[in-house]
Design a protein around this motif. Structure first.
Motif, mmCIF file in Angstrom:
data_model
loop_
_atom_site.group_PDB
_atom_site.id
_atom_site.type_symbol
_atom_site.label_atom_id
_atom_site.label_comp_id
_atom_site.label_asym_id
_atom_site.label_seq_id
_atom_site.Cartn_x
_atom_site.Cartn_y
_atom_site.Cartn_z
ATOM 1 N N ARG A 15 0.857 -1.173 0.000
ATOM 2 C CA ARG A 15 0.000 0.000 0.000
ATOM 3 C C ARG A 15 0.897 1.228 0.000
ATOM 4 O O ARG A 15 2.089 1.139 0.228
ATOM 5 N N SER A 16 0.314 2.379 -0.239
ATOM 6 C CA SER A 16 1.103 3.595 -0.137
ATOM 7 C C SER A 16 1.491 3.828 1.313
ATOM 8 O O SER A 16 0.718 3.573 2.230
ATOM 9 N N VAL A 17 2.695 4.313 1.504
ATOM 10 C CA VAL A 17 3.181 4.620 2.834
ATOM 11 C C VAL A 17 2.926 6.098 3.072
ATOM 12 O O VAL A 17 3.554 6.950 2.457
ATOM 13 N N GLY A 18 1.992 6.416 3.926
ATOM 14 C CA GLY A 18 1.575 7.795 4.128
ATOM 15 C C GLY A 18 2.618 8.625 4.834
ATOM 16 O O GLY A 18 3.452 8.116 5.575
ATOM 17 N N ALA A 19 2.555 9.935 4.612
ATOM 18 C CA ALA A 19 3.542 10.837 5.195
ATOM 19 C C ALA A 19 3.504 10.815 6.708
ATOM 20 O O ALA A 19 4.513 11.005 7.370
ATOM 21 N N ASN A 325 29.263 8.068 10.233
ATOM 22 C CA ASN A 325 28.044 7.596 10.880
ATOM 23 C C ASN A 325 26.963 7.267 9.854
ATOM 24 O O ASN A 325 27.099 7.550 8.657
ATOM 25 N N ILE A 326 25.873 6.693 10.347
ATOM 26 C CA ILE A 326 24.729 6.309 9.518
ATOM 27 C C ILE A 326 23.526 7.141 9.928
ATOM 28 O O ILE A 326 23.221 7.266 11.118
ATOM 29 N N HIS A 327 22.845 7.694 8.948
ATOM 30 C CA HIS A 327 21.575 8.387 9.189
ATOM 31 C C HIS A 327 20.486 7.645 8.420
ATOM 32 O O HIS A 327 20.645 7.362 7.228
ATOM 33 N N LEU A 328 19.397 7.307 9.102
ATOM 34 C CA LEU A 328 18.243 6.679 8.460
ATOM 35 C C LEU A 328 17.126 7.706 8.385
ATOM 36 O O LEU A 328 16.571 8.111 9.409
ATOM 37 N N GLU A 329 16.828 8.139 7.177
ATOM 38 C CA GLU A 329 15.817 9.175 6.966
ATOM 39 C C GLU A 329 14.520 8.545 6.476
ATOM 40 O O GLU A 329 14.508 7.777 5.500
ATOM 41 N N GLY A 330 13.417 8.844 7.165
ATOM 42 C CA GLY A 330 12.125 8.315 6.765
ATOM 43 C C GLY A 330 11.727 8.781 5.373
ATOM 44 O O GLY A 330 11.940 9.939 5.006
ATOM 45 N N VAL A 331 11.164 7.858 4.586
ATOM 46 C CA VAL A 331 10.720 8.160 3.224
ATOM 47 C C VAL A 331 9.199 8.258 3.233
ATOM 48 O O VAL A 331 8.514 7.363 3.736
ATOM 49 N N HIS A 332 8.663 9.344 2.664
ATOM 50 C CA HIS A 332 7.236 9.632 2.741
ATOM 51 C C HIS A 332 6.650 9.877 1.349
ATOM 52 O O HIS A 332 7.327 10.397 0.460
ATOM 53 N N LEU A 333 5.381 9.519 1.207
ATOM 54 C CA LEU A 333 4.637 9.744 -0.032
ATOM 55 C C LEU A 333 3.499 10.717 0.209
ATOM 56 O O LEU A 333 2.889 10.716 1.284
#
Length: 344
Positions: A15-19, A325-333
């Motif tokens: 499904r679409s991943v909402g913002a 370092n590692i940065h994990l950035e949330g991905v939004h639609l």
């Protein structure tokens, strides 16, 4: 069947991943783990990365890895685990970087120190996947030196004992190493593996001319399928570090734009396809011009939501990146199915 075959990988829903659904970001500091990926199995997160630091492995007891410096040791791939995405515990090296490479197309049996260390070319991008048909865990990675030395594709696939390894010959009943046969993704660069469910499994890779190509993998996920691929997807140029996820009817591709080795503050571009991996990819511009002061690497699903792994190279452009370092950035639609700009 592998003893880990009944362990459940947490996959994204189609499904679409909402913002509003995805968390904004995570920061992972202090791990000598780079250009990697995270796989969630039940309640455990497995983080895979390339090591650069002095003392990080038996091969790097006296010196770390320095890219493009001939004679530099190659430190190998590590795996860490966590149950909270905050505290990470080192488990092991996925295979001994001092061991032999029986699948070398140049000199079978040469040390991985030669395969990965010749000319300081390195080995990068550890990608762990679990084959759907029998539950076997497979590690892919690239060794650019194979391409540099004889023009062979840069990739390798290893059978592993489980999601935490070990991998390669001697690692249990599935321990093995194989040089994949590839006809479309025959280059040397960054890559990712894409499991699109019933639509097949693919490799998407960076070619020597800094374009991106896609090729379907066979039933064993260790070779390409001749004639089932696509070159120069999206007509993109001067790019690298491709990764793909599905949300609803679309596949989404992210990539580093432009390509720039160990550059911090590089751009993250995106494209989407409604016609599958071999369909038409339409570029959507940049999600960020500086990528949270790093360089995008892979898309990762944590608890079913997508995050972009960003390597925060430190110092920018340096040939040794042990302290990055590692940065994990949330991905939004958004509601129209477009990716939204990063929040950083």
């Amino acid at each position: 069947m592998s003893p880990d075959a009944n362990r459940r990988i947490i996959r994204p829903s189609l499904r679409s991943v909402g913002a509003a659904a995805a968390a904004s970001s995570y920061q992972i500091n202090g791990l000598d783990a780079h250009d990697g990926k995270i796989v969630q199995v039940d309640g455990t997160y497995y983080l895979y990365g390339t090591r650069y630091g002095r003392g990080s492995s038996s091969a790097c007891a006296n010196s770390g890895f320095f890219w493009r410096q001939n004679g530099t040791p190659w430190c190998g791939f590590g795996v860490w685990t966590s149950t909270d995405k905050i505290n990470w515990t080192f488990q092991r090296m996925l295979f001994d970087p001092l061991s032999a490479n029986p699948a070398s197309p140049i000199a079978p049996g040469e040390s991985w120190q030669v395969t990965c260390g010749f000319g300081g070319a390195g080995c990068f991008n550890p990608r762990m996947v679990q084959r759907a048909s029998d539950g076997v865990w497979i590690l892919w990675f690239n060794a650019p030196g194979d391409y540099n030395r004889i023009g062979a594709n840069a990739y390798y696939a290893m059978g592993c004992a489980g999601p935490a390894g070990p991998c390669g010959p001697g690692a249990g009943p599935h321990g093995s190493v194989h040089k994949p046969n590839l006809w479309t993704v025959f280059g040397n660069g960054d890559f990712d593996l894409v499991n699109d469910g019933a639509n097949g499994v693919y490799i998407v890779g960076t070619m020597a001319d800094q374009t991106l190509s896609v090729e379907q993998l066979d039933v064993w996920w260790t070779n390409g399928v001749r004639g089932v691929g696509k070159s120069r997807i999206g007509a993109l140029t001067s790019v690298e570090s491709p990764s793909v996820f599905r949300a609803g009817p679309y596949l989404y591709l992210t990539y580093s734009s432009p390509n720039c080795a160990f550059c911090s503050s590089d751009g993250t571009g995106w494209a989407r396809s409604a016609g599958g991996m071999l369909g038409t990819w339409t570029p959507g511009g940049l999600l960020s011009s500086q990528s949270c002061t790093g360089q995008p690497r892979t898309l990762n699903f944590l608890d079913g939501l997508p995050y972009e792994w960003i390597d925060q190279w430190t110092p920018s452009g340096a040939p040794n990146q042990a302290i990055a370092n590692i940065h994990l950035e949330g991905v939004h639609l958004d509601s129209s199915g477009n990716l939204l700009p990063f929040g950083c």
